[in-house]
Motif scaffolding. Structure first.
Motif, mmCIF file in Angstrom:
data_model
loop_
_atom_site.group_PDB
_atom_site.id
_atom_site.type_symbol
_atom_site.label_atom_id
_atom_site.label_comp_id
_atom_site.label_asym_id
_atom_site.label_seq_id
_atom_site.Cartn_x
_atom_site.Cartn_y
_atom_site.Cartn_z
ATOM 1 N N PRO A 213 -6.818 -3.736 7.680
ATOM 2 C CA PRO A 213 -5.567 -3.386 7.735
ATOM 3 C C PRO A 213 -4.845 -4.305 6.693
ATOM 4 N N TYR A 214 -5.076 -5.619 6.800
ATOM 5 C CA TYR A 214 -4.422 -6.481 5.835
ATOM 6 C C TYR A 214 -4.469 -5.952 4.275
ATOM 7 N N LEU A 215 -5.580 -5.673 3.940
ATOM 8 C CA LEU A 215 -5.785 -5.147 2.376
ATOM 9 C C LEU A 215 -5.291 -4.053 2.008
ATOM 10 N N LEU A 216 -5.140 -3.054 3.278
ATOM 11 C CA LEU A 216 -4.444 -1.656 3.016
ATOM 12 C C LEU A 216 -2.951 -2.116 3.084
ATOM 13 N N GLU A 217 -2.454 -3.010 3.808
ATOM 14 C CA GLU A 217 -0.903 -3.226 3.701
ATOM 15 C C GLU A 217 -0.602 -3.774 2.565
ATOM 16 N N ALA A 218 -1.435 -4.696 1.998
ATOM 17 C CA ALA A 218 -1.069 -5.202 0.453
ATOM 18 C C ALA A 218 -0.904 -4.217 -0.586
ATOM 19 N N ILE A 219 -1.689 -3.145 -0.495
ATOM 20 C CA ILE A 219 -1.755 -1.992 -1.361
ATOM 21 C C ILE A 219 -0.263 -1.522 -1.147
ATOM 22 N N ARG A 220 0.003 -1.030 0.042
ATOM 23 C CA ARG A 220 1.313 -0.376 0.298
ATOM 24 C C ARG A 220 2.462 -1.001 0.049
ATOM 25 N N LEU A 221 2.382 -2.414 -0.034
ATOM 26 C CA LEU A 221 3.621 -3.409 -0.506
ATOM 27 C C LEU A 221 3.725 -3.163 -1.900
ATOM 28 N N VAL A 222 2.689 -3.021 -2.703
ATOM 29 C CA VAL A 222 2.931 -3.007 -3.996
ATOM 30 C C VAL A 222 3.413 -1.497 -4.549
ATOM 31 N N GLU A 223 2.713 -0.451 -3.744
ATOM 32 C CA GLU A 223 3.256 1.016 -3.796
ATOM 33 C C GLU A 223 4.715 1.095 -3.525
ATOM 34 N N ARG A 224 5.396 0.271 -2.596
ATOM 35 C CA ARG A 224 6.869 0.109 -2.277
ATOM 36 C C ARG A 224 7.610 -0.620 -3.272
ATOM 37 N N SER A 229 0.719 -6.609 -7.727
ATOM 38 C CA SER A 229 -0.441 -7.142 -7.206
ATOM 39 C C SER A 229 -0.816 -8.456 -7.636
ATOM 40 N N ALA A 230 -0.847 -8.999 -8.855
ATOM 41 C CA ALA A 230 -0.800 -10.021 -9.225
ATOM 42 C C ALA A 230 -0.127 -11.117 -8.443
ATOM 43 N N ASP A 231 1.190 -10.966 -8.065
ATOM 44 C CA ASP A 231 1.962 -11.890 -7.381
ATOM 45 C C ASP A 231 1.626 -12.083 -6.001
ATOM 46 N N VAL A 232 1.161 -10.830 -5.424
ATOM 47 C CA VAL A 232 0.903 -10.795 -3.972
ATOM 48 C C VAL A 232 -0.442 -11.667 -3.881
ATOM 49 N N LYS A 278 -3.510 7.176 4.898
ATOM 50 C CA LYS A 278 -4.064 7.429 3.402
ATOM 51 C C LYS A 278 -3.129 6.532 2.577
ATOM 52 N N ILE A 279 -3.811 6.296 1.544
ATOM 53 C CA ILE A 279 -3.161 5.575 0.475
ATOM 54 C C ILE A 279 -3.302 6.071 -0.934
ATOM 55 N N LYS A 280 -2.453 6.589 -1.875
ATOM 56 C CA LYS A 280 -2.682 7.261 -2.997
ATOM 57 C C LYS A 280 -3.297 6.407 -3.972
ATOM 58 N N THR A 281 -2.832 5.234 -4.148
ATOM 59 C CA THR A 281 -3.269 4.286 -5.264
ATOM 60 C C THR A 281 -4.890 4.094 -4.964
#
Ligand code: 3HC
Length: 302
Positions: A213-224, A229-232, A278-281
């Motif tokens: 869930p942590y890894l997935l939320e990181a992707i969502r955070l960039v999608e938002r 991603s480099a800064d995350v 689901k995460i599009k990226t």
């Protein structure tokens, strides 16, 4: 003395011979750490090519371990590597490898039918008191055990990548796993210089239940559009002490693996669906074949 009479004492079922099914990153890593400690290990895979690749993984990892353990002593490094390889046999015949094993560890493809088929087959061949363990990260141990008549001698034994470096082993106890089997696997993990933790048979066990869930939320955070991603990654490394940021780690774990765990949990319904929506990226990267480090491209190029 019959060790079976002392299931809660310090007596653990004597494990000497181990057979590992699967010679990928995880399987080869498990073979390596057991052989390093003097266990007689058989590594089984479907063809010689896979076994050769597995030996290659072991060989390059062993060189790093040897250099660390015997810093300026090349002779000792060489002896250590030879000793480890002398404890490893390989086999492409899945039945032959199981005949005299005390412990069988499965680290093949994450597919429930394929795993059940292997376990069902091995159940008829392996010694009656041999312990069966699966390195699965996403499938229920209880369901895998159903393919056998030894649910009491069946458990999860979940290692982490890179196996020779990561200290943790999750010992997964299903409702049917006996205390004796659990105890034997805890002791075995300690003999590998790992730190075992005990976990119930639940989705993701401990580490992946929190990590995914942590890894997935990181992707969502960039999608938002919150950050790049480099800064995350920089933020989580320097602000939370992670050795890798979530994007680097996702590429390391494999985006196909990450997606398949998330999809499985969503479809299985045992995990809050919002956590694994689901995460599009992620879906786009996987369908383009950009699976992370292993393909040379994931979130980052390699
Ligand atoms: N074999 C042996 N030793 C290895 C190794 C290998 N394959 N890979 C790395 N190491 C050792 C190095 O020798 C070095 O040892 P030292 O610090 O004692 O000298 C140490 O690891 C650090 O290696 P490097 O300096 O080369 O590189 P890093 O500092 O970047 O570390 C890393 C690499 C160990 C992979 C680190 O980045 C890390 O811990 N990353 C997180 C890994 C992680 O979270 N793994 C779990 C993933 S989830 C999982 O596996 C579950 C699955 O079910 C999905």
């Amino acid at each position: 003395l019959n060790s079976r009479a002392f299931s809660t004492s310090s007596f653990a079922q004597d494990i000497q011979k181990i057979t590992v099914y699967g010679s990928g990153l995880m399987g080869a890593g498990i073979v390596q750490v057991a052989a390093q400690k003097g266990y007689a290990v058989t590594m089984v895979d479907l063809d010689e090519g896979s076994l050769e690749r597995g030996k290659g993984i072991i060989s390059s990892s062993l060189k790093r371990v040897a250099k660390k353990q015997f810093k300026d002593d090349e002779q000792k490094q060489k002896e250590f590597i030879e000793f480890t390889f002398s404890n490893i046999k390989t086999n492409t015949d899945s039945g032959e490898g199981a005949k005299d094993a005390d412990l069988i560890i499965e680290a093949i493809v994450e597919n429930i039918e394929t795993k059940q088929k292997l376990f069902g087959f091995l159940d008829k061949i392996a010694p009656k008191d041999a312990i069966f363990a699966s390195n699965t990260s996403s499938l229920p141990i209880t369901e895998l055990a159903k393919a056998t008549d030894r649910a009491d001698r069946f458990a999860g034994l979940h290692f982490f990548n890179p196996v020779p470096q990561m200290k943790l082993v999750e010992v997964v106890k299903s409702e049917k796993t006996s205390d004796e089997t659990h105890h034997a696997l805890m002791e075995f993990s300690k003999k590998l210089d790992k730190t075992p933790v005990t976990c119930k048979d639940t989705p993701g066990f401990i580490v992946n239940r929190l990590l995914v869930p942590y890894l997935l939320e990181a992707i969502r955070l960039v999608e938002r559009g919150v950050a790049t991603s480099a800064d995350v990654d920089t933020a989580m490394k320097l602000g939370a002490g992670m050795p890798m940021g979530p994007f680097e780690l996702s590429d390391f774990v494999g985006l196909d693996t990450l997606k398949s765990i998330a999809d499985g949990w969503r479809e299985g319904g045992q995990v809050d669906p919002n956590l694994v929506a689901k995460i599009k990226t992620l879906d786009d990267l996987v369908s383009a074949g950009n699976l992370g480090r292993k393909t040379g491209q994931g979130f980052f190029p390699y």
